[in-house]
Write a protein that holds these residues in place. Structure first.
Motif, mmCIF file in Angstrom:
data_model
loop_
_atom_site.group_PDB
_atom_site.id
_atom_site.type_symbol
_atom_site.label_atom_id
_atom_site.label_comp_id
_atom_site.label_asym_id
_atom_site.label_seq_id
_atom_site.Cartn_x
_atom_site.Cartn_y
_atom_site.Cartn_z
ATOM 1 N N ILE A 1 0.829 -1.214 0.064
ATOM 2 C CA ILE A 1 0.058 -0.088 -0.110
ATOM 3 C C ILE A 1 1.058 1.258 -0.066
ATOM 4 C CG2 ILE A 1 -1.864 1.077 1.278
ATOM 5 C CD1 ILE A 1 -3.032 -1.289 0.085
ATOM 6 N N TYR A 2 1.748 1.291 0.765
ATOM 7 C CA TYR A 2 2.735 2.500 0.947
ATOM 8 C C TYR A 2 3.728 2.661 -0.274
ATOM 9 C CZ TYR A 2 1.338 3.153 5.857
ATOM 10 O OH TYR A 2 0.670 3.616 7.071
ATOM 11 N N LEU A 3 4.237 1.691 -0.649
ATOM 12 C CA LEU A 3 4.966 1.956 -2.019
ATOM 13 C C LEU A 3 4.062 2.169 -3.252
ATOM 14 C CD1 LEU A 3 7.174 -1.150 -1.671
ATOM 15 C CD2 LEU A 3 7.698 1.000 -1.604
ATOM 16 N N ALA A 4 2.717 1.750 -3.254
ATOM 17 C CA ALA A 4 1.943 2.215 -4.179
ATOM 18 C C ALA A 4 1.388 3.856 -4.121
ATOM 19 C CB ALA A 4 0.447 1.411 -4.332
ATOM 20 N N MET A 5 1.569 4.423 -2.860
ATOM 21 C CA MET A 5 1.318 5.781 -2.542
ATOM 22 C C MET A 5 2.414 6.553 -2.890
ATOM 23 S SD MET A 5 -0.423 5.026 1.027
ATOM 24 C CE MET A 5 -0.379 6.888 1.757
ATOM 25 N N LEU A 6 3.706 6.023 -2.708
ATOM 26 C CA LEU A 6 4.756 6.663 -3.356
ATOM 27 C C LEU A 6 5.111 6.736 -4.697
ATOM 28 C CD1 LEU A 6 7.691 4.897 -0.746
ATOM 29 C CD2 LEU A 6 7.039 7.497 -0.900
ATOM 30 N N ARG A 7 4.620 5.802 -5.405
ATOM 31 C CA ARG A 7 4.543 5.737 -6.630
ATOM 32 C C ARG A 7 3.652 7.025 -7.208
ATOM 33 N NH1 ARG A 7 3.482 0.768 -7.475
ATOM 34 N NH2 ARG A 7 5.576 0.239 -7.681
ATOM 35 N N VAL A 8 2.549 7.083 -6.784
ATOM 36 C CA VAL A 8 1.605 8.371 -6.953
ATOM 37 C C VAL A 8 2.242 9.528 -6.728
ATOM 38 C CG1 VAL A 8 -0.697 9.485 -6.587
ATOM 39 C CG2 VAL A 8 -0.598 7.063 -6.730
ATOM 40 N N ALA A 9 2.714 9.674 -5.461
ATOM 41 C CA ALA A 9 3.385 10.987 -4.917
ATOM 42 C C ALA A 9 4.649 11.268 -6.053
ATOM 43 C CB ALA A 9 3.816 10.968 -3.645
ATOM 44 N N ALA A 10 5.518 10.420 -6.146
ATOM 45 C CA ALA A 10 6.778 10.629 -7.334
ATOM 46 C C ALA A 10 6.321 11.231 -8.343
ATOM 47 C CB ALA A 10 7.439 9.199 -7.000
ATOM 48 N N ASN A 11 5.184 10.587 -8.864
ATOM 49 C CA ASN A 11 4.800 11.038 -10.291
ATOM 50 C C ASN A 11 3.934 12.268 -10.387
ATOM 51 O OD1 ASN A 11 5.553 9.052 -12.532
ATOM 52 N ND2 ASN A 11 5.092 7.723 -10.632
#
Length: 272
Positions: A180-190
């Protein structure tokens, strides 16, 4: 020239060792209750724990080895070692050749309404985090449940994905937390490619942990937030009994760059 102290990795190494030696580990609240209990000397392992990195990563800094140390990491080191402004400036200039970032007055201060809402929340843990998941403020219960939020430079992602205690306290760590948290980081980074802090956060996490690198490589999911997400926890605060909770994420209109998060027991479950 003999007798002249060169400004290089060796010099900052001596300074870091001296700064660390003057901190009495017994006075660091975030280290209380750790096993084994800290003695007088603040160790490299202690500083690594306080800054959310591996001991090897902090050791490389103290040894003066050239690494791609992020600004957020250096700021956490400055907080953990209780550096003055001049000492923090010296650390940044020696390690990366630039001055530390300065927060504006508006970024440092919380609106009175937001601060009051946080302080008046006494039933459940609550905290404020910024766009990089740095913990900005907490209520007292949050510190009781999760003492890591009291550490200098506390960051949700660094704790949840890199700290060994997170894997003990967050049950089903890989599926319920890491993915979940890595998926959130993917959104934030993009969402903000120019945000150096977010890029550094992703880079640091992937560099530090093999499980996170594997999940990042094999998954393509994206998650914007974890509002309503259910976690199963096992915390010292509850005597290590299982606790099921859900999170609620609000965006203060006065500070849309912050997230107001509070944690409540799962509906119909009275274990808290």
């Amino acid at each position: 020239m003999e007798g002249v102290d060169r400004v290089d990795g060796e010099s900052i190494s001596r300074l870091l060792r001296a700064w660390r030696a003057r901190v009495d580990a017994r006075t660091v609240r975030e280290l209380r209750g750790t096993v084994p209990p800290p003695g007088r000397r603040l160790s490299q392992a202690h500083v690594a724990r306080l800054t959310g990195v591996s001991e090897g990563w902090y050791r490389a800094l103290e040894a003066g080895r050239r690494q791609d140390f992020s600004e957020s990491f250096l700021l956490r080191v400055a907080q953990a070692l209780r550096l003055s402004e001049a000492e923090t400036l010296t650390l940044f200039l020696a390690v990366c050749g630039r001055r530390p970032p300065e927060l504006s007055r508006d970024q440092r201060e919380l609106p009175n309404g937001v601060k009051a809402l946080l302080e008046q929340q006494v039933s459940y843990p609550a905290y404020l985090s910024d766009v990089g998941w740095n913990i900005v403020a907490t209520n007292s219960l949050m510190g009781d449940w999760f003492p890591w939020v009291l550490r200098p430079g506390a960051n949700l992602m660094r704790w949840a994905l890199l700290d060994p205690e997170a894997r003990e306290q967050m049950l089903d760590w890989e599926d319920s937390c890491a993915r979940i948290y890595l998926a959130m980081l993917r959104v934030a980074a993009n969402s903000d490619p120019s945000n150096e802090q977010l890029r550094a956060l992703v880079k640091d996490i992937l560099a530090a942990d093999a499980d996170c690198r594997r999940i990042w490589a094999e998954e393509h999911d994206v998650v914007e937030h974890r509002d309503g997400h259910v976690f199963r926890l096992r915390l010292p605060y509850h005597g290590h009994a299982e606790v099921r909770v859900t999170t609620h994420v609000l965006l203060p209109i006065q500070r849309p760059d912050l997230r107001f998060v509070f944690i409540t027991p799962l509906e119909g479950w009275a274990g808290v």
